[in-house]
Scaffold this motif. Sequence first.
Motif, PDB file in Angstrom:
ATOM      1  N   ALA A   1       0.834  -1.201   0.000  1.00 31.16           N
ATOM      2  CA  ALA A   1       0.000   0.000   0.000  1.00 31.16           C
ATOM      3  C   ALA A   1       0.872   1.254   0.000  1.00 31.16           C
ATOM      4  O   ALA A   1       1.952   1.271   0.589  1.00 31.16           O
ATOM      5  CB  ALA A   1      -0.910   0.000   1.221  1.00 31.16           C
ATOM      6  N   PRO A   2       0.424   2.319  -0.686  1.00 35.21           N
ATOM      7  CA  PRO A   2       1.168   3.577  -0.619  1.00 35.21           C
ATOM      8  C   PRO A   2       1.237   4.104   0.815  1.00 35.21           C
ATOM      9  O   PRO A   2       0.465   3.702   1.692  1.00 35.21           O
ATOM     10  CB  PRO A   2       0.366   4.519  -1.532  1.00 35.21           C
ATOM     11  CG  PRO A   2      -0.405   3.615  -2.429  1.00 35.21           C
ATOM     12  CD  PRO A   2      -0.718   2.396  -1.604  1.00 35.21           C
ATOM     13  N   GLY A   3       2.175   5.032   1.020  1.00 43.17           N
ATOM     14  CA  GLY A   3       2.387   5.569   2.362  1.00 43.17           C
ATOM     15  C   GLY A   3       1.431   6.707   2.685  1.00 43.17           C
ATOM     16  O   GLY A   3       0.296   6.764   2.210  1.00 43.17           O
ATOM     17  N   ARG A   4       1.909   7.645   3.481  1.00 47.84           N
ATOM     18  CA  ARG A   4       1.084   8.728   4.000  1.00 47.84           C
ATOM     19  C   ARG A   4       0.513   9.579   2.871  1.00 47.84           C
ATOM     20  O   ARG A   4       1.186   9.885   1.899  1.00 47.84           O
ATOM     21  CB  ARG A   4       1.925   9.588   4.930  1.00 47.84           C
ATOM     22  CG  ARG A   4       1.139  10.702   5.608  1.00 47.84           C
ATOM     23  CD  ARG A   4       2.065  11.544   6.464  1.00 47.84           C
ATOM     24  NE  ARG A   4       1.334  12.635   7.098  1.00 47.84           N
ATOM     25  CZ  ARG A   4       1.918  13.630   7.776  1.00 47.84           C
ATOM     26  NH1 ARG A   4       3.241  13.643   7.902  1.00 47.84           N
ATOM     27  NH2 ARG A   4       1.197  14.591   8.325  1.00 47.84           N
ATOM     28  N   VAL A   5      -0.763   9.922   3.010  1.00 46.67           N
ATOM     29  CA  VAL A   5      -1.463  10.727   2.006  1.00 46.67           C
ATOM     30  C   VAL A   5      -1.643  12.129   2.561  1.00 46.67           C
ATOM     31  O   VAL A   5      -2.210  12.316   3.646  1.00 46.67           O
ATOM     32  CB  VAL A   5      -2.832  10.107   1.640  1.00 46.67           C
ATOM     33  CG1 VAL A   5      -3.534  10.963   0.598  1.00 46.67           C
ATOM     34  CG2 VAL A   5      -2.658   8.685   1.130  1.00 46.67           C
ATOM     35  N   LEU A   6      -1.164  13.121   1.820  1.00 48.18           N
ATOM     36  CA  LEU A   6      -1.268  14.523   2.210  1.00 48.18           C
ATOM     37  C   LEU A   6      -2.171  15.244   1.211  1.00 48.18           C
ATOM     38  O   LEU A   6      -2.072  15.029   0.003  1.00 48.18           O
ATOM     39  CB  LEU A   6       0.109  15.186   2.255  1.00 48.18           C
ATOM     40  CG  LEU A   6       1.123  14.568   3.219  1.00 48.18           C
ATOM     41  CD1 LEU A   6       2.472  15.250   3.088  1.00 48.18           C
ATOM     42  CD2 LEU A   6       0.622  14.669   4.661  1.00 48.18           C
ATOM     43  N   VAL A   7      -3.027  16.110   1.725  1.00 48.51           N
ATOM     44  CA  VAL A   7      -3.972  16.836   0.894  1.00 48.51           C
ATOM     45  C   VAL A   7      -3.820  18.323   1.169  1.00 48.51           C
ATOM     46  O   VAL A   7      -3.690  18.728   2.337  1.00 48.51           O
ATOM     47  CB  VAL A   7      -5.424  16.392   1.167  1.00 48.51           C
ATOM     48  CG1 VAL A   7      -6.364  17.003   0.139  1.00 48.51           C
ATOM     49  CG2 VAL A   7      -5.545  14.884   1.145  1.00 48.51           C
TER      50      VAL A   7
ATOM     51  N   VAL B   1      -6.906   6.822  -7.042  1.00 53.17           N
ATOM     52  CA  VAL B   1      -7.226   7.699  -5.918  1.00 53.17           C
ATOM     53  C   VAL B   1      -8.733   7.650  -5.704  1.00 53.17           C
ATOM     54  O   VAL B   1      -9.503   7.781  -6.661  1.00 53.17           O
ATOM     55  CB  VAL B   1      -6.749   9.145  -6.187  1.00 53.17           C
ATOM     56  CG1 VAL B   1      -7.050  10.027  -4.985  1.00 53.17           C
ATOM     57  CG2 VAL B   1      -5.259   9.163  -6.500  1.00 53.17           C
ATOM     58  N   ASP B   2      -9.160   7.471  -4.445  1.00 52.79           N
ATOM     59  CA  ASP B   2     -10.576   7.467  -4.082  1.00 52.79           C
ATOM     60  C   ASP B   2     -10.842   8.593  -3.096  1.00 52.79           C
ATOM     61  O   ASP B   2      -9.941   9.016  -2.349  1.00 52.79           O
ATOM     62  CB  ASP B   2     -10.988   6.137  -3.438  1.00 52.79           C
ATOM     63  CG  ASP B   2     -10.734   4.954  -4.361  1.00 52.79           C
ATOM     64  OD1 ASP B   2     -10.755   5.174  -5.577  1.00 52.79           O
ATOM     65  OD2 ASP B   2     -10.512   3.839  -3.860  1.00 52.79           O
ATOM     66  N   CYS B   3     -12.068   9.077  -3.077  1.00 53.69           N
ATOM     67  CA  CYS B   3     -12.447  10.129  -2.149  1.00 53.69           C
ATOM     68  C   CYS B   3     -13.756   9.756  -1.478  1.00 53.69           C
ATOM     69  O   CYS B   3     -14.543   8.955  -1.989  1.00 53.69           O
ATOM     70  CB  CYS B   3     -12.581  11.481  -2.857  1.00 53.69           C
ATOM     71  SG  CYS B   3     -13.975  11.576  -3.999  1.00 53.69           S
ATOM     72  N   CYS B   4     -13.975  10.362  -0.313  1.00 50.66           N
ATOM     73  CA  CYS B   4     -15.183  10.107   0.456  1.00 50.66           C
ATOM     74  C   CYS B   4     -15.571  11.395   1.160  1.00 50.66           C
ATOM     75  O   CYS B   4     -14.733  12.037   1.808  1.00 50.66           O
ATOM     76  CB  CYS B   4     -14.961   8.972   1.466  1.00 50.66           C
ATOM     77  SG  CYS B   4     -16.345   8.705   2.598  1.00 50.66           S
TER      78      CYS B   4
ATOM     79  N   MET C   1     -12.191  13.089   2.522  1.00 49.23           N
ATOM     80  CA  MET C   1     -11.019  12.290   2.863  1.00 49.23           C
ATOM     81  C   MET C   1     -10.597  11.527   1.608  1.00 49.23           C
ATOM     82  O   MET C   1     -11.419  11.245   0.738  1.00 49.23           O
ATOM     83  CB  MET C   1     -11.322  11.310   3.989  1.00 49.23           C
ATOM     84  CG  MET C   1     -11.666  11.971   5.316  1.00 49.23           C
ATOM     85  SD  MET C   1     -11.896  10.761   6.645  1.00 49.23           S
ATOM     86  CE  MET C   1     -13.271   9.823   6.016  1.00 49.23           C
ATOM     87  N   PHE C   2      -9.304  11.172   1.553  1.00 50.30           N
ATOM     88  CA  PHE C   2      -8.771  10.520   0.368  1.00 50.30           C
ATOM     89  C   PHE C   2      -7.931   9.313   0.763  1.00 50.30           C
ATOM     90  O   PHE C   2      -7.381   9.251   1.872  1.00 50.30           O
ATOM     91  CB  PHE C   2      -7.911  11.501  -0.450  1.00 50.30           C
ATOM     92  CG  PHE C   2      -8.687  12.675  -0.978  1.00 50.30           C
ATOM     93  CD1 PHE C   2      -9.253  12.636  -2.227  1.00 50.30           C
ATOM     94  CD2 PHE C   2      -8.866  13.817  -0.191  1.00 50.30           C
ATOM     95  CE1 PHE C   2      -9.976  13.714  -2.713  1.00 50.30           C
ATOM     96  CE2 PHE C   2      -9.595  14.893  -0.668  1.00 50.30           C
ATOM     97  CZ  PHE C   2     -10.147  14.834  -1.937  1.00 50.30           C
ATOM     98  N   ARG C   3      -7.855   8.364  -0.164  1.00 44.93           N
ATOM     99  CA  ARG C   3      -7.000   7.192   0.000  1.00 44.93           C
ATOM    100  C   ARG C   3      -6.474   6.799  -1.376  1.00 44.93           C
ATOM    101  O   ARG C   3      -7.047   7.167  -2.402  1.00 44.93           O
ATOM    102  CB  ARG C   3      -7.768   6.023   0.628  1.00 44.93           C
ATOM    103  CG  ARG C   3      -8.846   5.434  -0.276  1.00 44.93           C
ATOM    104  CD  ARG C   3      -9.661   4.375   0.431  1.00 44.93           C
ATOM    105  NE  ARG C   3     -10.608   3.740  -0.501  1.00 44.93           N
ATOM    106  CZ  ARG C   3     -11.590   2.935  -0.127  1.00 44.93           C
ATOM    107  NH1 ARG C   3     -11.772   2.664   1.170  1.00 44.93           N
ATOM    108  NH2 ARG C   3     -12.387   2.393  -1.035  1.00 44.93           N
ATOM    109  N   VAL C   4      -5.367   6.045  -1.393  1.00 46.78           N
ATOM    110  CA  VAL C   4      -4.685   5.706  -2.639  1.00 46.78           C
ATOM    111  C   VAL C   4      -4.353   4.212  -2.606  1.00 46.78           C
ATOM    112  O   VAL C   4      -4.075   3.653  -1.535  1.00 46.78           O
ATOM    113  CB  VAL C   4      -3.401   6.543  -2.820  1.00 46.78           C
ATOM    114  CG1 VAL C   4      -2.761   6.267  -4.181  1.00 46.78           C
ATOM    115  CG2 VAL C   4      -3.700   8.029  -2.684  1.00 46.78           C
TER     116      VAL C   4
ATOM    117  N   ASN D   1      -5.664  -0.526   0.398  1.00 44.62           N
ATOM    118  CA  ASN D   1      -5.819   0.920   0.433  1.00 44.62           C
ATOM    119  C   ASN D   1      -4.843   1.529   1.429  1.00 44.62           C
ATOM    120  O   ASN D   1      -4.550   0.943   2.480  1.00 44.62           O
ATOM    121  CB  ASN D   1      -7.248   1.298   0.830  1.00 44.62           C
ATOM    122  CG  ASN D   1      -8.247   0.937  -0.237  1.00 44.62           C
ATOM    123  OD1 ASN D   1      -8.024   1.216  -1.404  1.00 44.62           O
ATOM    124  ND2 ASN D   1      -9.350   0.310   0.140  1.00 44.62           N
ATOM    125  N   SER D   2      -4.370   2.707   1.087  1.00 43.64           N
ATOM    126  CA  SER D   2      -3.506   3.425   2.025  1.00 43.64           C
ATOM    127  C   SER D   2      -4.340   3.926   3.202  1.00 43.64           C
ATOM    128  O   SER D   2      -5.573   3.820   3.216  1.00 43.64           O
ATOM    129  CB  SER D   2      -2.846   4.609   1.318  1.00 43.64           C
ATOM    130  OG  SER D   2      -3.835   5.570   0.962  1.00 43.64           O
TER     131      SER D   2
END
Length: 1472
Positions: A621-627, A653-656, A688-691, A702-703
């Motif tokens: 899984a990818p690491g930390r997600v920054l927005v 990339v997914d969003c919620c 919120m986002f995840r990758v 998922n990240s």
Amino acid sequence: MSLVTMPFYQRRHKHFDQSYRNIQTRYLMNEYAAKMRSSSRSSSQSSSQRSLTEKSSSQRAASQKLLSQGGTVCRLCAKRVSSEEEESEHENKRRYESQVALYGEAKRERFLRELAGLEDSVHLARAQAREQLDRYALQQAAEDSLAWERHVFEERMRRAPEILVRLRSHTVWERMSVTLCFTVQGFPTPVVQWYKNGTLISQAAEPGKYRIESKYGVHTLEIHRANFDDTATYSAVATNVHGQASTNAAVVVKRFRGEEEPIHSMGLPIGLPLPSVVPYTHFDVQFLEKFGVTFRREGETVTLKCTLLVTPDLKRVQPRAEWYRDDVLLKESPWTQMFFGEGQAALSFSQLSKDDEGLYTLRIVSRGGVSEHRAFLFVRDADPLVTGAPGAPMDVRCHDANRDYVIVTWKPPNTTSEGAVIGYFVDRCEVGTNSWVQCNDSPVKICKYPVTGLLEGRSYEFRVRAINSAGVSRPSRASEAVAALDPADLTRLQAVRLGEDKEIVILQDDLEGDVQIPGPPTNVHASEVSRTYVVLSWEPPVPRGKEPLTYFIEKSMVGSGSWQRVNAQTAVRSPRYAVFDLAEGKPYVFRVLSANKHGLSDPSEITPPIQAQDTIVTPSAPGRVLVSRDTKTSVVVEWERPKHQEDLLGYYVDCCMVGSNVWEPCNHKPISYNRFVVHGLTTGEQYMFRVKAVNAVGTSENSQESDAIKVQAALTVPSPPYGITLLNCDGHAMTLGWKVPRFSGGAPILGYFVDKREAQHRNWHEVNAAPVKERLLTVEGLTEGASYEFKIAASNLVGIGQPSDPSELFKCEAWTAPEPGPTYDLTFCEVRDTSLVLLWKAPVYAGSSPVSGYFVDYKEEGSEEWTPVSEAPTAHRYLKVCDLHQGQSYVFRVRAANASGVGKPSDPSEPVLLEARPGTKEVSAGVDEQGDIYLSFDCPEMTDASQFTWCKAYEEIADQDKFRVETVGDHSKLYFKNPDKGDLGTYSVSVSDTDGVSSSFVLDEAELERLMALSNEIKNPTVPLKSELAYEVFEHGQVRFWLRAEQLSPDASFRFVINDREVSDSPTHKIKCDKSTGIIEMVMDQFTVENEGTYTVQIHDGKAKNQSSLVLIGDAFKAVLDEAEFQRKEFLRKQGPHFAEYLHWDVTEECEVRLACKVANTKKETVFRWLKDDVLYDTESPPDLERGVCELLIPKLSKKDHGEYKATLKDDRGQDVSTLEIAGKVYEDMILAMSRVCGLSASPLKILCTPDGIRLQCFMKYFTEEMRVNWYHKDAKIASSEHMRAGGSEEMAWLQICEPTEKDKGKYTFEISDGRDNHQRSLDLSGQAFDDALAEFQQLKAAAFAEKNRGKVIGGLPDVVTIMEGKTLNLTCTVFGNPDPEVVWFKNDKDIELNEHFSVKVEQAKYVSMSIKGVTSEDSGKYSINVKNKYGGEKIDVTVSVYQHGEVIPEVQPPQQATPKLIPASASGPAQ
């Protein structure tokens, strides 16, 4: 194995359909050359042998001749002769060798000639093939062009006008002509009108001045000999039923002066072409309209378009337009079309796929540089064929293509909301066909698959479908065509030079003709290893020979010692092969054998052990997600790459939205970089986002979810303030005012910094070291009489923004005028289509007396004349200006007035456009759950720096005792603490740091009363009821009283009151309450006459209360009591055998009446009987009580079936009876129902001729005269009479037309009515049909008359007579005929001679007898009587048997009436 996109030989290969086979051509040429070589070799050998034989024979003949002539020869002569013979033999041998040499040279020359001819044939074949291919390519190009034009035409269908090429501005000299043109499309074809400065152009008004043309969507306006008055803005408006579009351009007509020359006076000769080399080296490109971020769905069409202004606009030289997707240069394809010209650059997609998603860049390249614009195109999945199925795979590519093998790769879809993908199906389609064939029987797990079994020389396309637990996805876009060719074929080509100027190309295989059995392949290795297959690769043997090679692969499990052939059924032609069906976890070794028609080679070297296993694994899984914030509708998402990123294809990339827990995909095609801008978000919402990472094996976990972020524009420094105004001056200090920056940068403004400088000075000096929060500042320490200018900069959390432009020069001199100074800070709010509200601040310099009012003036933008809004001044510092023109821009100013007069006007405001913002929201009034009255306003466009400001009469509300403001997110409410009539007025709200978002609400007396009444209802509530008190009767006779409340809390209480007396829960009154559903009920087991009265339920729930009553008195009570008693009796009846459905009837399709009933609660001992009029009714089979349905069929119902029918059930538990009386109305309804079945089944009318007349018949399943039937002749109802009689039988209804005449011609209709519908059958009895029927009737009538009057034997003769010898036989009968018939007797078909033995007697012409006296055995035989007149007759035979005395009487059958044989009227004689 390195995956190359496409080798050069594949790019150069032309993909044709199955009618073109280059391999077959090569084979035919090889066979032709071999036949030519063999034929030439055989002819040369036969000719040489024939010449040698002839020479030797001639020599032998000469020597023999010499010997024969001389007789004897001496030794010397013989020796000489022998030496001469030897010399001649040597000479012959030398001559033979020279001939052989000459023959070889001739053979070589002939070979070269044949080879040259063969080369010419090959060149000719190549030229013809190339010509056919070029013709095919031109045909394909034409078809593609027609398909594109057809697509463009379909796109125009049902569309509003769309301007493709807009008008372009022109500058011309006087007396020159100018042409304006533009292109528009739409369907129906738009109607175009031209305007000059908003006035419609009429060609008739100025003949010859204008010429308007329209052709193929291009519309032109030509202005002849333009003059200075033609300088204007010209507009074109295109209109159809779906909408309107317009474009405009400016035309400037320059007047000639001495220092200027018109462009046509350059001295060039007329008609001289422009030079091809243009001196300009730089194009200035400006993007006027740009395509933005676009969202579409698969299968849709879209066009990315930019409008450009290219300077200079040259006809022959234009900059180059290039389109890129994710920095990859695009070319035109079946899916994309490009257009550049006429000031536009467009990229059109005919059918979108997820392959088209990406960042699109338009680059305009010229000699002077590159201008570019870019935006993202998002392509969502199309609706799945099966709900829950995944999206289609994408980016299908082909690699490592060979003769019968290719590797197909693709990228997996994003399955955010669908089930995980469990595999893929790969399909192939041969180019030129439309037949897709599935390549793999079971789903492949990874995004890579080797396809084998291709046919050499053919071209293929591939597509992929994904599968999950819900179903199969839509297919992906087809790959580019790939040809099944061996790339090594090019390396085996060699050039052979013939002479100095000729060269031919041959295969290396042709030089290896001596090789028979090929050698073993070399370098056998595994080029691709996965869990389900292993791809083996090898190099062909060297030398390989000219015969076609095939390969066989053998495998052996390590340690087994045995070899198994993998492709025993199908030979492999490519040096690649995918081996499936390997045991997981077991090592194998492989070897390869080559073969041709001569035999099989030795096996190759054995490979090292190879184990089927995945060489790559699912990525981590990818690491930390920054927005971070980006714009009002987008954010920037960044993440750390995964630790294990082997062969990554990209990221999803997914969003919620916070609080929804529903994840949506942001991108639908993997992106290769770890930074992505997510567009299409809702302003003000939190996300919120995840990758997840993607490779050929699948997707990673998922990240971790990112922190929630609110979608807002990124923080920046504020824009510069503007509108610096001098408000007061006392000679040593100046008071300045200014307006807030248009944009605060997303954060509140913390203050302002002011700089000054004196006129003619270059350096600026700081006025205030600390920021000033108010927009009003007095600058002190100035020199009287000097002039100063100022600039101001605003600051926020980010920093200090750019300073404003320098103000105008303000002279420092004291103000002493009695009139007030200028107002300042003019602002607008509540801008709508025809009105706005203007606000301002009072002047700082009041003059000699206080300000008494204000005058407001306005003018249209560009106008010089000010118009006062009203003649009277307004006392407020706000004014709502109405009755303005929508779409027009206005400028305002305000003048303050006092007792001395009207002061200086304020600085003119900025132009304001009268147009309501899209999605404008207004203030709404309401009451909350606690009963508090409020005004509410929403602002989705607000930022972190935005603030709601509530005002009354446009003055900020500061009274905390009467009002309360609550703001949550983008929602703000103004609460009234103690509302009364003093709160009436105008309330407004504005939101800072937005583009003027504001609204107002007028709270008048009627609205306040409505809100206070609603508030009172909430503060003094009632328990809402879904249903009032009602009753229902149960099957046991119990009565239930119930009601249902909307909602009850756990603390709610209630009570039942009957006739003013509370009733509690008891065995006779069962009371309960379900507070979760709000149902309160009471059940009474015994409902009697004592229970008449009023029933009431009272409910208390906190502060709320309610009650509901039901009055059961008189008839209402009696109805409830009767129903309860009926239900109680029904319950007791159903304890034993009973009828679930009582007797009822229907009519079957066979027109039988069926009596049916349903029984229940029966057992084996239960007895069922049918009775009619209390008499047992026998049925063919007993009823089946286990089925529960009992039926009785009554066929052919008639009045004899009238009566009372009963069905009875009886056993030891009780009995039940069901009765149905068939009579009266029931019988009539049955007849009508039977009529309906008969009417639907009735046959067409048929004609039957009888001796009495013509009969019309209608056959049906059953007919009875009780049915409602009518006959019509020419639409007139027929009454039964002697001439026309109606009747029928069980099978049909008929109409008899007696003695028909010409009057009986016409249309006859038979009608049967079932009470609702009339069923009719018609027949046209006229013309030939009537003539034929009439002729047949007359014939039958004549035949009947003849039959009636012909001669006949009425009776008396038996068929057999037995008599004893010696007796007298008397045969007597009665005859009839009119006229009287002739009677003749025969014996054995011969006339009887009358005598004493035979005598015949006829009395009264009807009694006939024949006597035989003293019969003997000779009298035995057949006796016949013929009775005949002119109408015919009949013959009767009687057999007479005579036996002797004493003989046993023969046993004969009892005599029967003799059967007559008819004799036609024309027949005569006994033979007949």
